[in-house]
Design an enzyme around this catalytic site. Sequence first.
Site, PDB file in Angstrom:
ATOM      1  N   LYS B  53       0.818  -1.389  -0.015  1.00  0.00           N
ATOM      2  CA  LYS B  53       0.035  -0.008   0.045  1.00  0.00           C
ATOM      3  C   LYS B  53       1.012   1.271   0.089  1.00  0.00           C
ATOM      4  CE  LYS B  53      -4.290  -1.560   0.467  1.00  0.00           C
ATOM      5  NZ  LYS B  53      -5.463  -1.279  -0.086  1.00  0.00           N
ATOM      6  N   SER B 303       1.380  -9.512  -0.304  1.00  0.00           N
ATOM      7  CA  SER B 303       0.831  -8.192  -0.281  1.00  0.00           C
ATOM      8  C   SER B 303       1.209  -7.248   0.963  1.00  0.00           C
ATOM      9  CB  SER B 303      -0.660  -8.093  -0.234  1.00  0.00           C
ATOM     10  OG  SER B 303      -0.955  -9.038   0.790  1.00  0.00           O
TER      11      SER B 303
END
Lengths: 318, 318
Positions: B53, B303
């Site tokens: 992110k 991720s």
Amino acid sequence: MMPPTLQDIREAAERIKPYAHRTPVITNQSLNERVGATVFLKCENFQKVGAFKFRGACNAVFSLADEEAARGVATHSSGNHAQALALAARMRGIAAHIVMPENAPQVKKDAVAGYGGKISYCEPTLQARKATLRRVAESTGAAVVHPFDNERVIAGQGTAALELLADIPDLDAIIAPVGGGGLLSGTSIAATEIKKGIRVIGGEPEMADDAFRSLQAGKILPSEHPKTIADGLLTSLSELTFSIIQSHMERIVTVSEQGIVDAMKFIWERAKIVIEPSSAAAVAVLWEKKIDLAGLRVGVILSGGNVDLGKLPWQRAS
Amino acid sequence: MMPPTLQDIREAAERIKPYAHRTPVITNQSLNERVGATVFLKCENFQKVGAFKFRGACNAVFSLADEEAARGVATHSSGNHAQALALAARMRGIAAHIVMPENAPQVKKDAVAGYGGKISYCEPTLQARKATLRRVAESTGAAVVHPFDNERVIAGQGTAALELLADIPDLDAIIAPVGGGGLLSGTSIAATEIKKGIRVIGGEPEMADDAFRSLQAGKILPSEHPKTIADGLLTSLSELTFSIIQSHMERIVTVSEQGIVDAMKFIWERAKIVIEPSSAAAVAVLWEKKIDLAGLRVGVILSGGNVDLGKLPWQRAS
């Protein structure tokens, strides 16, 4: 036995190169801020079998003459050394005879068998382990490879510090955990020979502080009933590792069980790597700040990453 | 909004280079043997704030003109995007206004505050979050940065695949987890533009399978009450991410909760890295072998690695 030299360690590095990982060195800003030093973590948790032990076992196995090697190798261990020796032997295409107590955890038996080790079970006493190992070695002619009281093994363990100093030459200090002393011995020889004046420090659990007490007394004082979460550090020094450590190292720093757990959890959370409590015992030297390393560039050898994920020390605290 | 191009992703990579980590790609032989493919793990768990992110947030923040940036940025999120935006804003020296529900876990509030984010609390409903964000944006003039429905964010997320393909050019396939679809969108644009014919696959929990169902139906079908251990994948696609995924990707593969947990534990145990369940949803595509990737060279984008170590899914199983 003679202590290995820097040259022995360099030769070990060449010898194990085709088989061992050159593990990465990582840094973590949160850790640096927390401990007030610039820390370089040598990640032996990423080594084959998940621990530095593969270096020593591999060097011992590949140092054998062909004729000797053909008769195999043997050891008694239920820990990382057993797996390391089994894998190194398989890589050389020879047999590894591993003596383990009957009551060793199934997961450890499976791991050794998974690397092709031939297991001989014995009663869970040190006497039975030694007797069984002697019998196995005599009947097979296998070369006994002790987990730390062995020059080839110590030379192999020293290759981690060799790589660390090749990657980060300007270290002020280097910390390794100490159990039987193989890793700290190899580390202290490599580091002090390569970089005059580097501070070599051993991290040892307060609850298994034989190295600390032995250095103070000037003679080996084995741990009587050591009990620490750092299960790789329960062993006491041998004459060989004691003499090397005594002459090559600055000091042993003892660390608390809570310090080990806290440092371990911090590394998992912030650096996102899995390390075992024995690794955290070295980190805890910085964490607990019992000696002044403020502002220095400090290498830490993370011994390995073999933990039972179903039994983590902070589970109850959640 | 228009989908970002490969050129946008390349510019994002240059833009975030001074701030983001170029994360390593690791391999693990045990994993390869278990899944029957050669797997390359792109370790966004080692990224700043512990998740990919940061790439998108950083690209969005540093894409703003000075005048616009001076008014700050804003978002509503209680997850990794909030921390990522707060850190990126701090690096640029501007304010980040983060709208969070009052009942968000204290650890998440602390994390955002720790990166200097200014938190506005609201009722724990999507309506309240949107209304509060609108009010904050209006009163401050801050630029709203949506966690995935934003071209700059998607371009930033695509830089992970760009790096992976620079390191390992001859991949046959690439797998990324899919929640809101920002990572999978960026990945699919980068991968298919760089390497014609590469197979791009999304890994999605069965229990939050809106992307799978939406692609089958040819229109967006949001998840009604998604419930999965992969808490980063609860979100449904936006129009933008749906259209990108529909046109750039081979297929979504759904994975079971057990597959996610098993793959996650295997990676921790064998690769010695901490990954979050959302990462494991991508690994589980290989783990559960629902599609044939045997013998291929497969990149997997992990991720992130943000997990609560006090609440691990296998604790009860021990």
